[in-house]
Scaffold this active site. Structure first.
Site, PDB file in Angstrom:
ATOM      1  N   ASP A  94      27.975  18.652 -19.534  1.00  0.00           N
ATOM      2  CA  ASP A  94      27.576  20.036 -19.281  1.00  0.00           C
ATOM      3  C   ASP A  94      27.812  20.366 -17.808  1.00  0.00           C
ATOM      4  OD1 ASP A  94      26.754  20.227 -21.905  1.00  0.00           O
ATOM      5  OD2 ASP A  94      24.660  19.730 -21.454  1.00  0.00           O
TER       6      ASP A  94
ATOM      7  N   HIS B 220      31.753  15.793 -24.296  1.00  0.00           N
ATOM      8  CA  HIS B 220      31.843  16.616 -23.100  1.00  0.00           C
ATOM      9  C   HIS B 220      30.643  16.342 -22.212  1.00  0.00           C
ATOM     10  CE1 HIS B 220      29.110  18.781 -25.747  1.00  0.00           C
ATOM     11  NE2 HIS B 220      28.652  19.440 -24.682  1.00  0.00           N
TER      12      HIS B 220
ATOM     13  N   ARG C  66      21.898  21.000 -39.228  1.00  0.00           N
ATOM     14  CA  ARG C  66      21.287  20.713 -37.929  1.00  0.00           C
ATOM     15  C   ARG C  66      21.311  21.994 -37.103  1.00  0.00           C
ATOM     16  NH1 ARG C  66      22.562  18.806 -32.650  1.00  0.00           N
ATOM     17  NH2 ARG C  66      20.944  17.391 -31.861  1.00  0.00           N
TER      18      ARG C  66
ATOM     19  N   HIS D 238      28.304  13.498 -24.001  1.00  0.00           N
ATOM     20  CA  HIS D 238      27.622  13.513 -25.297  1.00  0.00           C
ATOM     21  C   HIS D 238      28.467  14.259 -26.324  1.00  0.00           C
ATOM     22  CE1 HIS D 238      26.356  16.994 -22.921  1.00  0.00           C
ATOM     23  NE2 HIS D 238      26.106  17.650 -24.048  1.00  0.00           N
TER      24      HIS D 238
END
Length: 331
Positions: free
Chosen positions: A206, A204, A271, A261
């Site tokens: 941002d 996607h 993570r 990304h």
């Protein structure tokens, strides 16, 4: 296709290596905010990648460590406890479901408004349990520091673009009505990774102006290059990564392009990432800045941030959200 970071793929990076070895980080542009040439390097990184890493950022390490510790505590709670903070409508706790249109990922998250009144309100306390004080204070400290850094980067960007006033971009984040949001993501170890890549968060861009990302020392983040290949971003828990958002792409008339990304799940380690999304006020009109046009035709129709946000939330992660607002060239 995923490729390793190889310098031969990037002419810009070869040039940087020839002058200053500190300008690279695993194939990613590296910007030292304390250096006088940072504004030119920021512009170049935004033009070539829409993404870069910053060091000497000025955010106290205590703020970073404290918020990560509080985030880990929250995500370690039983699911039934975490679900008391959700569902995200629009703010709150989410688990695996991303958005309202079927996107799924190996992730759980907290999505919050950065409005300090919300963070310090009774509503926040009711969402985050009986003792939210440490998380609330950690969020407040961290968000204020990261917002200050984001504004500094936007002002350096304006200087590098030779546009006035210097705060033409940063004032949108500083506005009391700024529609900025903050996200804590947790990607648990995924036992299915051994059989192939498992998507933690799908590809996607941002939608906001700028995104400021920090994660712990676990890999997973990848960015797409202009040739549509993917490279892995080496983690660095002490630094920040900056994304150009869709709104900034429009404001620069595509001179800067928002970076696509994604995050892949890790088979062994958790993570944790913390992302500040710097957005304008809902009523702000988004259009190419006249001072950057120099006689060029605008590639986009003018729209408000509210209109774009509504459109983005009604789309899938991988959709080209800006497609609805592009001007169609005359045939």
């Amino acid at each position: 296709m995923v490729v390793l970071s190889q310098h031969e793929h990037f002419p810009y990076l070869r040039n940087c290596i020839g002058t200053n070895n500190n300008l690279l980080y695993g194939g990613i542009p590296l910007i030292d905010l304390s250096q006088p040439d940072s504004k030119q390097l920021i512009v170049k990184a935004c033009e070539d990648f829409g993404f870069f890493k910053v060091i000497n950022h000025g955010v106290p390490m205590d703020f970073i460590r404290t918020l990560e510790s509080e985030a880990v505590k929250f995500f370690s709670l039983p699911l039934s406890e975490k679900e008391k903070a959700g569902p995200p409508n629009p703010f709150g706790y989410g688990n695996k479901k991303i958005g309202r249109h079927g996107d799924m990922g190996w992730v759980e998250y907290l999505l919050l408004t950065t409005n300090s009144e919300f963070i310090n309100s009774e509503r926040f306390k009711s969402v985050f349990g009986e003792d939210p004080q440490k998380l609330r204070f950690a969020l407040d400290d961290y968000i204020l520091a990261v917002k200050k850094m984001a504004c500094e980067i936007l002002e350096l960007m304006a200087e590098g673009l030779k546009i006035q006033p210097r705060n033409v971009l940063s004032k949108l984040l500083m506005d009391e009505q700024s529609d900025s949001v903050f996200r804590l993501n947790h990607y648990p170890p995924c036992p299915e990774v051994e059989g192939g890549n498992v998507i933690g968060f799908g590809e996607h861009t941002d939608p906001q102006i700028i995104s400021v990302l920090r994660s712990n020392n676990t890999s997973g983040l990848q960015i797409s290059l202009r040739d549509d290949s993917w490279i892995s971003v080496p983690p660095d828990q002490d630094s920040f990564f900056i994304n150009v958002g869709d709104s900034l792409q429009v404001m620069t008339n595509s001179r800067f392009q928002s970076v696509k990304h994604r995050v892949l799940a890790n088979g062994l380690q958790s993570r944790v990432s913390m992302i500040y999304f710097g957005g304008p006020p809902l009523c702000e009109k988004i259009a190419p800045l006249p001072c950057l046009m120099k006689g060029e035709e605008s590639l986009y129709k003018e729209f408000t941030w509210f209109e774009y946000k509504k459109s983005a939330f009604n789309s899938r992660l991988s959709d080209n959200r800006l497609g609805h607002f592009e001007k169609i060239a005359a045939s």
